[in-house]
Design an enzyme around this catalytic site. Structure first.
Site, PDB file in Angstrom:
ATOM      1  CB  SER A 171      -0.942   0.002   1.197  1.00 25.28           C
ATOM      2  OG  SER A 171      -0.251  -0.229   2.388  1.00 25.28           O
ATOM      3  CG  ASN A 224       2.097  -0.443  -5.710  1.00 30.34           C
ATOM      4  OD1 ASN A 224       2.831   0.044  -6.558  1.00 30.34           O
ATOM      5  ND2 ASN A 224       2.314  -1.623  -5.161  1.00 30.34           N
ATOM      6  CE1 TYR A 225      -4.265   0.284  -5.130  1.00 29.08           C
ATOM      7  CE2 TYR A 225      -2.859  -1.201  -3.870  1.00 29.08           C
ATOM      8  CZ  TYR A 225      -3.740  -0.972  -4.911  1.00 29.08           C
ATOM      9  OH  TYR A 225      -4.084  -2.001  -5.743  1.00 29.08           O
ATOM     10  CG  LEU A 226      -0.793   4.578   1.420  1.00 32.43           C
ATOM     11  CD1 LEU A 226      -0.064   4.294   2.717  1.00 32.43           C
ATOM     12  CD2 LEU A 226      -2.251   4.921   1.702  1.00 32.43           C
TER      13      LEU A 226
END
Length: 789
Positions: free
Chosen positions: A738, A741-743
């Site tokens: 995360s 790739n996501y935060l």
DNA sequence: AAATCGACTTGTGCGAAAGTCC
DNA sequence: GGACTTTCGCACAAGTCGATTT
């Protein structure tokens, strides 16, 4: 450990509030609107870069790319921030649409669009759709019309990023740029990158910052859509070392007898031998696939002789490899240093590309060596032979001119092409699934960084519209059209639970895993009541990488009833959303917002959750250590949301065991061990209590007592569990994915800035390289202070 | 209009390197 | 300084999603 508890995000209202509150943070300035029709049309026209001196040196032969210095970009009306009404389809996009429709006016184009939308709806309107409890016959196959033609351009019209604020600081920043090095430089003397004023932890060795040059692309203008580079020079891939036949004493046995194999056959045998103590080799599919492919490389004599894998004994090979491994470990310092030097050399030569005049790291310049395919989950192709890749298999992509990489002597490339609409440097077709593999740039490169940045910008735009989008899909729960209802429920899952889109996949080619759109009836269970909540949906399915997703989720009554309808008259193996697929869903989303697709929700919800949790958990008065604990907890919430929990690592279990044994022997208990003991003890108690409860006659006082005891113990156990979880938070859940790739890194960095936490605490070296754009933007920009925590 | 392809992002596991402990 | 742990980077599989082909 497999169960994911419902995440806090379930509270819709709370979330809505947060979004509005934080408008300033996840927002953007008015778009710098550079696109124009001309540019969209000529997206492949190559434009000369503003050159910096080293460019020419690097590109000795020039680049006969036929690029002209044209640089005219039509100014288009600046779009105001907003994006609120339906009229806000980006301007350039409308133009594109207008063109498609053969109409010159954007207005007309839009009207036509609306018409289409209407037609689509009317067409679908059937008697079956009456109201909430309509009866509907599931379609055996999902077949829906795609109504709209796709946009032909990826235009970046509306919300391009702004080149970072032009501040006077910029000049100073410039000096930070390390020199662009020439390819030839062999003098790797380390002392020249003094200009690095970066926040560097002093103890870290000056890790020769010479490799990559700092390219502050976020301060530059963007290339027109579709153009990924103007010049690209690299050395091609590094091939796997050739196979070295085993020493004569090391042979496989067949039916008890040593056999000499031809080199090719032997090589494939060694792949298997190396995996002997892996679980894979106990699996039937694996063995079957392996044996079939192995036989293909055998000589006809070998094939005749070796008819049964079970009669093959690879033990000797396996032992040999283990010994080799040991030997490697026991090498002297000098030997190790030599190997490292060699590796560094390879990295220098093959690990770098020069793209638009800048040296950039390549991510994977080594071509995958041959081996046996290790598919995850119940992959039908596991064990198949992954063939050795030859230069003749490889397509090279680079600039035209004299700097085309040379194939190894005696070989030639499959093809050399000069396609600047893609980012890969080399590609080949892999032999197991026939899919493409690529050599691409490292995440620290401009090409990757820019894309990453765009991703988070899209997520920010979603933030502004999420309220309306949610309203809309909730409204759609009542739609007369089954397809719309299914779409709205699926979208709700994607939004609320951060599920992946769920493309269809071929079960002959891949493991049977699902995402949202491909959920089957057997993957959910409806509970009118569960754990004190009503309308609970139990999800239990294998997602990406065959990771189990198991979650009990309270949903709105409407959703619940809809699900009941979707499941009517279906078998477990039928699609839950039989009138929906990812293409339709994404097409719908694109109409709601430019660039919106299913995965944007995951990015958005991950980022907003981090920000929200940081705001909630951070205490400014605490020390850095405690703040980091809060940060990791916030991060962990995100990882939970995304279901990034890994199975308890084997090493962890082992560690525990070792600790325990040690502890027993030495009576030296550390806190971890105590926790573990406590936990296990408590667990036993709970089990006992459960049995007692069971044994006691129901209705009797004894039963009641046992029940209470059980409850109490269970609660205690849960408490210990969470405590332990907290202590080992970073081990139970993989935060890495995360974080990477996501935060939105800007949230983390702004948090660091605000609470005086060094960025290095949050991001390690590699991560800082990847997120350099964000660090720069936040640290050198007052915008960084506008985040609310 | 579906099926397939192509390019790219996201994900886990493993081995090597770095750190810790005695 | 050796054994064991933990962290990190890489390899490469498995997704997503838009484009292209059939």
């Amino acid at each position: 450990m497999t169960e994911v508890s419902a995440v806090p995000l379930a509270n819709e209202n709370h979330r809505h509030e947060e979004f509005n509150q934080m408008d300033g943070d996840y927002s953007r300035d008015s778009a710098n609107f550079e696109s124009s029709m001309e540019i969209n049309e000529s997206s492949n026209v190559i434009k000369e870069e503003p050159n910096n001196g080293s460019f020419e040196e690097n590109m000795k032969n020039g680049t006969g790319n036929g690029h002209g210095p044209e640089k005219e970009q039509l100014k288009s009306p600046k779009k105001e921030d907003g994006y609120e009404s339906d009229d806000d389809i980006p301007w350039a996009q409308r133009l594109a649409k207008a063109k498609q429709n053969g109409s010159g006016s954007e207005k007309k184009a839009k009207d036509k669009d609306r018409e289409k939308e209407k037609n689509g709806k009317l067409k679908k309107k059937k008697k079956e759709d009456s109201d909430e409890d309509e009866e509907y016959k599931p379609e055996p196959k999902k077949k829906e019309k795609r109504k709209h033609k796709e946009e032909s351009e990826n235009d970046y019209s509306e919300d391009d990023y702004k080149p970072a604020k032009k501040k006077q600081k910029k000049d100073k920043e410039k000096t930070k740029k390390t020199e662009v090095k020439k390819e030839k430089k062999t003098s790797s003397g380390g002392s020249q990158s003094q200009s690095q004023s970066q926040t560097q932890s002093p103890k870290k060795k000056k890790k020769q910052e010479d490799e990559e040059d700092v390219w502050e692309w976020w301060k530059e203008e963007k290339k027109p859509a579709g153009v990924k580079w103007n010049t690209l020079v690299h050395r091609g891939p590094l091939f796997a070392p050739l196979y070295e036949p085993l020493p004569s004493g090391i042979r496989m046995k067949y039916d008890g007898k040593s056999v000499d194999l031809s080199p090719a056959t032997e090589e494939v045998a060694t792949f298997y031998a190396r995996m002997l103590d892996h679980e894979y080799t106990s699996k039937d599919i694996f063995n079957k696939n392996f044996f079939a492919d192995w036989r293909k490389v055998m000589t006809s004599k070998e094939r005749e002789m070796i008819a049964d894998l079970k009669k093959c004994n690879f033990e000797k090979m396996a032992v040999y490899f283990k010994e080799q491994g040991e030997k490697r470990k026991e090498m002297t310092k000098e030997e190790k240093a030599k190997i490292k030097e060699q590796k560094d050399e390879e990295q220098k030569i093959y690990g770098m590309a020069i793209i638009d005049g800048h040296r950039q790291k390549i991510a994977n310049f080594r071509i995958e060596p041959p081996g046996l395919f290790r598919g995850r989950g119940g992959h039908p192709k596991m064990g198949k032979l992954k063939k050795r890749i030859q230069p003749e298999d490889v397509i090279i992509n680079c600039s035209k001119g004299g700097d085309v990489p040379q194939p190894p002597p005696g070989h030639k490339w499959k093809e050399v092409r000069h396609d600047n609409s893609v980012t890969w440097l080399c590609s080949w077709t892999e032999s197991v699934l026939g899919s493409h593999k690529y050599i691409m740039l490292n995440p620290s490169s401009k090409i990757k960084g820019e894309k990453d940045y765009e991703k988070y910008e899209t997520a920010r735009r979603l933030k502004k519209r999420i309220g309306k989008i949610r309203e809309a899909y909730q409204e759609d729960w009542k739609s007369k059209e089954m397809r719309v209802r299914q779409r709205s429920v699926a979208l709700y899952f994607i939004d609320k639970l951060a599920l992946r889109a769920g493309n269809e996949k071929d079960t002959d080619e891949a493991a049977d895993t699902v995402g949202c759109c491909s959920l089957r009836v057997e993957h959910i269970k409806l509970h009118d009541e569960h754990d004190g909540k009503e309308y609970v949906v139990e999800f239990d399915f294998l997602g990406k990488d065959s990771i189990r997703y198991h979650n009990f989720v309270h949903v709105e009554k409407r959703v619940y009833k809809n699900l009941k309808i979707f499941m009517e008259n279906k078998n477990g193996s039928d699609d839950l959303f039989d009138r929906l697929d990812t293409a339709m869903l994404n097409e719908h989303l694109r109409q709601l917002m430019d660039g919106l697709t299913a995965k944007v929700f995951r990015t958005y919800n991950a980022s907003i959750t981090l920000q929200e949790q940081l705001a909630k958990l951070t205490n400014p008065d605490e020390n850095v250590h405690h703040k980091m604990l809060s940060y990791n907890r916030a991060n962990r919430r995100v990882a939970e949301l995304c279901n990034h929990q890994r199975a308890v690592p084997k090493t962890f279990e082992k560690t525990m065991e070792n600790l325990q044994n040690k502890a027993r022997h030495r009576e030296l208990l550390d806190s971890k061990t105590i926790d573990n003991f406590q936990y296990k003890e408590k667990k036993k108690e709970v089990k006992e209590a459960k049995r007692e409860k069971k044994d006691a006659k129901s209705g009797t006082a004894a039963h009641e007592k046992a029940k209470k005891k059980y409850q109490r113990l269970k609660e205690q156990l849960e408490k210990i569990e969470t405590q332990m979880k907290d202590k080992d938070e970073n081990k139970q859940i993989a935060l890495g994915t995360s974080k990477l790739n996501y935060l939105d890194p800007r949230i983390s960095i702004a948090w660091c800035k605000k609470f005086n936490v060094p960025v290095e605490k949050v991001f390690n070296r590699t991560q800082r390289d990847k997120f350099r754009w964000a660090i720069d933007m936040i640290m050198n920009d007052e915008d960084g202070d506008s985040y609310e925590f």
